[in-house]
Each structure stands twice: as C-alpha cells, then as structure tokens.
Design a protein around this motif. Structure first.
Motif: not given
Length: 210
Positions: A4-14, A34-38, A62-67
C-alpha cells in the motif's frame, strides 16, 4: 504479498506498507503523520516488524519514532546517513524551515549491498547514491517491485543539488541498479505515482543519452 502506498506530510512523501498473508508487515519511509499511519496499521490489523529507510531526508523520517515506539520495532538505514537521523542540519529540516526534525539512531546500519531477510520477507539491498550519499533501493524479486526512494520517479529523477548529492552518481545508480531489473518491475518512488522500469527506459527524458 500486498503493498500500500500512503502519501504523508506536507511534501506528500510516499510511505509504503508491505505485508504477507499472516498480516506481518514492513514499513518503508514513514515520513510524517505518525498517528495517521499507526491508525491505518491498526485498522488493517497489521503487525509491523521493521522500518526500512531509503534515505534520511526529513520528509522520509518524521514519523519514525512514533511508529518505532508504538510497535517496539527496529529501524534500518545506510551507514552514510546514520548520523542524519539525529541532526536537523544534515537531514535538511533546518535548511527548508521545517523545524528540527530528528529521531533516535537506527538499530541496524547497513554497510554494503546484501540480501536482507526479515521474517519471510526477502529484499535485495542496492546502494543507489546520488540524491543523497546513503540512498538505498529495496528490491523484492518475488513481487516484482523496487522501493526506489527519491532516486527514480515517473518521468523524472531525484534532485542532486542538495548537500551530498551528485548528478553523475545518481544517473550511474539508476542505470546500474534499477534499469537492469526486469522491465515489468514496478518502481515505487518516494513521491508521486508508481511506474515501471520499462516505462522509464523508454520515456524518461532525464535518462536519454546517458
């Protein structure tokens, strides 16, 4: 397997999630939100095993530590950017005015190309510098996919004008490691839509004449 591809953040990083029939999964480049991804992982009843980073620019970490903290899983990165995780000056967040984005160091640091096995996931690790000195691509031969980070895009290639970038090195990485894959291999880039090796060989204007 499924992905699954999930674009995240202001730069829509996949961010990519790759999972097997036992609902165990790998997470590639959790860049933000991170919360959206979790929440997505929990809603789909997936069990993360590890975080794999294609490189350590701020919009990919950016969401590494949250996950990582939510699931108590390790992070993998190339040694050439292992210190970028803790340094906003290196990962670019300071340069682009994104605040001080940083994470704790990775648990596993790659030092060379190799085959990586995590549970029943097998990935060929390619060193593909040029966009950044520690850029990696992860090839899953059984699924015909390669997670290319910011090395190769649909109709384009990664930037090489950022600190540590090198245009000729980037082109060499693409030609030596990505365009040598089967033409029907699906390229899963760090931004934008997916493509195939064959499509980029035929129509990518940045690769013509190299």
């Amino acid at each position: 397997m499924e992905w699954k591809q999930i674009p995240l953040g202001p730069l829509q990083t996949n961010c990519y999630i790759l999972w097997n029939d036992r609902n165990k999964c790998l997470i590639i480049d959790p860049g933000a939100e991170g919360e959206k991804l979790v929440n997505w992982l929990n809603e789909n009843k997936l069990e993360p095993l590890a975080i794999l980073l294609t490189h350590a620019h701020f919009d990919h970490i950016g969401a590494v530590d949250t996950v990582r903290d939510t699931y108590n899983i390790p992070v993998y990165i190339h040694e050439n950017e292992s210190n970028w995780l803790t340094d906003p000056g290196l990962n670019g967040s300071g340069l682009f005015g994104m605040g001080n984005i940083q994470t704790r160091p990775a648990e596993t640091v790659f030092t060379s190309e190799k085959t990586v096995t995590i549970d029943d996931f097998t990935l060929a690790l390619f060193e593909t510098p040029g966009h950044s000195p520690g850029s990696l691509s992860y090839y899953v031969q059984s699924e015909g996919i390669v997670f290319a980070g910011d090395t190769l895009f649909m109709g384009s290639i990664g930037r090489s004008d950022l600190p540590g970038g090198n245009h000729e090195q980037l082109l060499s990485s693409i030609h030596e490691h990505l365009l040598t894959l089967p033409e029907d291999t699906r390229v899963l880039p760090g931004h934008g839509p997916t493509t195939t090796v064959g499509n980029e060989m035929d129509g990518n204007p940045f690769l013509n004449g190299f």
